[in-house]
Every structure is written in C-alpha cells, then in structure tokens.
Scaffold this motif. Structure first.
Motif, short mmCIF file in Angstrom:
data_model
loop_
_atom_site.label_atom_id
_atom_site.label_comp_id
_atom_site.label_asym_id
_atom_site.label_seq_id
_atom_site.Cartn_x
_atom_site.Cartn_y
_atom_site.Cartn_z
N ARG A 193 -8.69 -6.66 1.63
CA ARG A 193 -9.56 -7.67 1.20
C ARG A 193 -11.10 -7.27 0.96
O ARG A 193 -11.72 -7.65 0.10
CB ARG A 193 -9.68 -8.53 2.46
N THR A 194 -11.40 -6.60 1.68
CA THR A 194 -12.83 -5.84 1.42
C THR A 194 -12.92 -5.05 0.13
O THR A 194 -13.86 -5.05 -0.51
CB THR A 194 -13.34 -4.74 2.55
N SER A 195 -12.00 -4.42 -0.39
CA SER A 195 -11.86 -3.76 -1.68
C SER A 195 -11.89 -4.56 -2.54
O SER A 195 -12.67 -4.56 -3.75
CB SER A 195 -10.45 -2.80 -1.58
N LEU A 196 -11.21 -5.94 -2.28
CA LEU A 196 -11.09 -6.71 -3.49
C LEU A 196 -12.28 -7.53 -3.35
O LEU A 196 -12.93 -7.80 -4.72
CB LEU A 196 -10.10 -7.77 -3.36
N ALA A 197 -13.32 -7.77 -2.51
CA ALA A 197 -14.59 -8.31 -2.61
C ALA A 197 -15.60 -7.35 -3.36
O ALA A 197 -16.44 -7.86 -4.05
CB ALA A 197 -15.08 -8.40 -1.12
N LEU A 198 -15.36 -6.10 -3.06
CA LEU A 198 -16.19 -5.14 -3.73
C LEU A 198 -16.08 -5.22 -5.41
O LEU A 198 -16.78 -5.10 -6.15
CB LEU A 198 -15.92 -3.69 -3.00
N LEU A 199 -14.66 -5.14 -5.79
CA LEU A 199 -14.19 -5.36 -7.02
C LEU A 199 -14.58 -6.60 -7.77
O LEU A 199 -15.35 -6.66 -8.63
CB LEU A 199 -12.58 -5.13 -7.34
#
Length: 130
Positions: free
Chosen positions: A43-49
C-alpha cells in the motif's frame, strides 16, 4: 481426493519447497501477520507511485521542469524499490519463522526514510525559495 485437488496440492508443495526450503510450517497466525505486513508495504508503495504520477500530471505550472521530473522519478523509483523490498522481506521473514531463526532486520526502512526525507526536503526548499 480428485485429480485437480491432487495437482493443486502438488503444485503448492513444489512452490513452497522452492521458495521456502527446510523448516516446518509456522502457526498460520504468524504467516497471516507476515502477509498483512507485506500488504502494508505494498500500500505504501502504491501511494508513492500515485504521488509520483500526481506530481507529473498535476503540477506542471508549480515546479520547474527539472525539479518536477526529478521528484517524480524519485517517488516512482521509491515505489518500485519498496514493492520489490516488500516481496524480499516477506520471503526472508517466512524463512526465518519456518527455521525458528531470528527475524531479519528490515533493511528497506532506513532507505525509505532517507529517500522520503530527501523528497520532502526538495519540496520544502522549493516552497521556501518560491
């Protein structure tokens, strides 16, 4: 047990033996907790993307071109790195639990914290400079 169930169990066993060799299967609660942690990293990765895409798409008049591109690339790279790091961490923790070994340190945390601080500093400097 029918043929499909036998094939599914055999396929699962081969994957487990390849990715998680040795040891014994841990309590399902620990495996599920490890999976929840993996999903939190994703989820954090998707937020950064999403942040990188948003900066590129919605701030052309706000940031100078090189700064906008640099910040976008930094956020997208962090998202990719975090996604890969989440997968590696999940496997390492699962192996540790199966072998009753100490849990590995999350090496991605200092990198993510440093890069996040760098991205925030760039935005802060730009806001103060403007």
């Amino acid at each position: 047990m029918d043929e499909v169930e036998r094939w599914t169990l055999n396929a699962r066993r081969k994957i487990v033996e390849r990715l998680l060799p040795g040891g014994t299967e841990p309590d399902p609660r620990f495996t599920l907790a490890n999976e929840r942690t993996f999903l939190a990293w994703i989820r954090t990765s998707l937020a950064l993307l999403a942040g990188g895409i948003a900066i590129e798409a919605f701030t052309p008049g706000l940031f100078l071109e090189p700064m906008r591109k640099g910040l976008t690339v930094l956020l997208l790279f962090l998202g990719m790195l975090l996604s890969a790091g989440a997968a590696v961490r999940w496997i390492r923790v699962e192996r540790s639990m199966r072998n009753k070994a100490p849990l590995p340190l999350p090496l991605i945390v200092p990198l993510l914290a440093g890069a996040g601080a760098l991205a925030a500093a760039v935005v802060l400097i730009f806001i103060l400079w403007r």
